[in-house]
Design an enzyme around this catalytic site. Sequence first.
Site, PDB file in Angstrom:
ATOM      1  N   HIS A 167       0.810  -1.221   0.000  1.00  0.00           N
ATOM      2  CA  HIS A 167       0.000   0.000   0.000  1.00  0.00           C
ATOM      3  C   HIS A 167       0.844   1.272   0.000  1.00  0.00           C
ATOM      4  O   HIS A 167       0.330   2.357  -0.271  1.00  0.00           O
ATOM      5  CB  HIS A 167      -0.982  -0.006   1.191  1.00  0.00           C
ATOM      6  CG  HIS A 167      -0.346   0.246   2.519  1.00  0.00           C
ATOM      7  ND1 HIS A 167      -0.021  -0.765   3.395  1.00  0.00           N
ATOM      8  CD2 HIS A 167       0.000   1.406   3.137  1.00  0.00           C
ATOM      9  CE1 HIS A 167       0.495  -0.242   4.497  1.00  0.00           C
ATOM     10  NE2 HIS A 167       0.507   1.076   4.364  1.00  0.00           N
ATOM     11  N   ASP A 197      -0.018  -7.662   1.439  1.00  0.00           N
ATOM     12  CA  ASP A 197       0.397  -6.265   1.562  1.00  0.00           C
ATOM     13  C   ASP A 197       1.931  -6.148   1.510  1.00  0.00           C
ATOM     14  O   ASP A 197       2.546  -5.438   2.305  1.00  0.00           O
ATOM     15  CB  ASP A 197      -0.134  -5.642   2.853  1.00  0.00           C
ATOM     16  CG  ASP A 197      -0.021  -4.113   2.826  1.00  0.00           C
ATOM     17  OD1 ASP A 197       0.100  -3.545   1.721  1.00  0.00           O
ATOM     18  OD2 ASP A 197      -0.014  -3.507   3.913  1.00  0.00           O
ATOM     19  N   SER A 276       4.829   2.020   8.022  1.00  0.00           N
ATOM     20  CA  SER A 276       4.464   0.890   7.166  1.00  0.00           C
ATOM     21  C   SER A 276       5.644   0.471   6.286  1.00  0.00           C
ATOM     22  O   SER A 276       6.291   1.311   5.648  1.00  0.00           O
ATOM     23  CB  SER A 276       3.282   1.266   6.268  1.00  0.00           C
ATOM     24  OG  SER A 276       2.138   1.515   7.038  1.00  0.00           O
TER      25      SER A 276
END
Length: 324
Positions: A167, A197, A276
């Site tokens: 993402h 992901d 992230s």
Amino acid sequence: MRRTALYSRSTRPAAGHQAAMAQAEAEDRARAELSAEPRIQEEIGPQPLRSGRRQLLFWKHPAALWGGLAVMALLLALSWTQALQPKPVRQLTQKDIDRAVIHTMENNVLPSPAARAAGIIGPSVVRVLGTMEGKKGKKGAPPQESGHGIGTGVVIIDNGTILTNYHVVDGADRIDVTFWDGTESQAFVINAEPDKDLAVLRARTVPDDLQPATMRSSASLLPGEQVAAVGFPYGIGPSVSAGVVSGLKRGFRSPKGGQMLKDLIQFDAAANPGNSGGPLVTMDGQVVGIVTAILNPTEASTFIGIGFAVPIESAAGAAGQPPF
């Protein structure tokens, strides 16, 4: 019984005869004195000659010579051996060790476990910037706005192969990474697994001394084990936060309607947007997971104490590098 007296039969010599005898005796004495002088010299004079002869005989016998040299060599070797022999060292006792440890702790500030872990993983952490270029929309459709997403990545191969979250780079027209030493490079996606992901990047330019991270199986993790998250929350960093493993094999679905993620590592080290794709490491600086999400029931998207990471086995497998 009375013994019979013995008498000499010789008669007394005449006066002239006595004179002749006296002269003869004088000559005999003179000759005796003359003959005695060489004998005295013979007894006294040859002594040095006899000593020198003994020395000459000594040097004429090799066995005696080499025997003497051997004794001298042995004595010399013994003296050198004693000189070179190390002096006995006193054995350390437990009290000595305890005193040294206490002295070190009292006089030195030791780094925390999280600081040591961050120092080890730091050279392998990169900042990831995904840029979306503004485009005109189709007739009747609104134009797409330009923008960018900031995340984190971790180098797993020294050729510039980087793990991050899907993402972070999804929809980006350009991806740029910044290495630990400040080197900047454009990167491109070489593999992606949206259901986990995960995305694998390759940088075009890498530092000469690029250091890949060391990966460790998450199978040995236990709840309560200390971990640290390293990344760029809100673009600030590299930043370090520490906590513990809160749970294992967790599931999470993004509140924005994303895919369901399974077998995640739950942790309570502070993570925020920008973390992230960053590494979750143990206190020895080894990567056990890739930070992927935080749980937050509000719209603030801030950390409330529950974060999730994809186990490194899945992440490395996406890169074609299963480590275990």
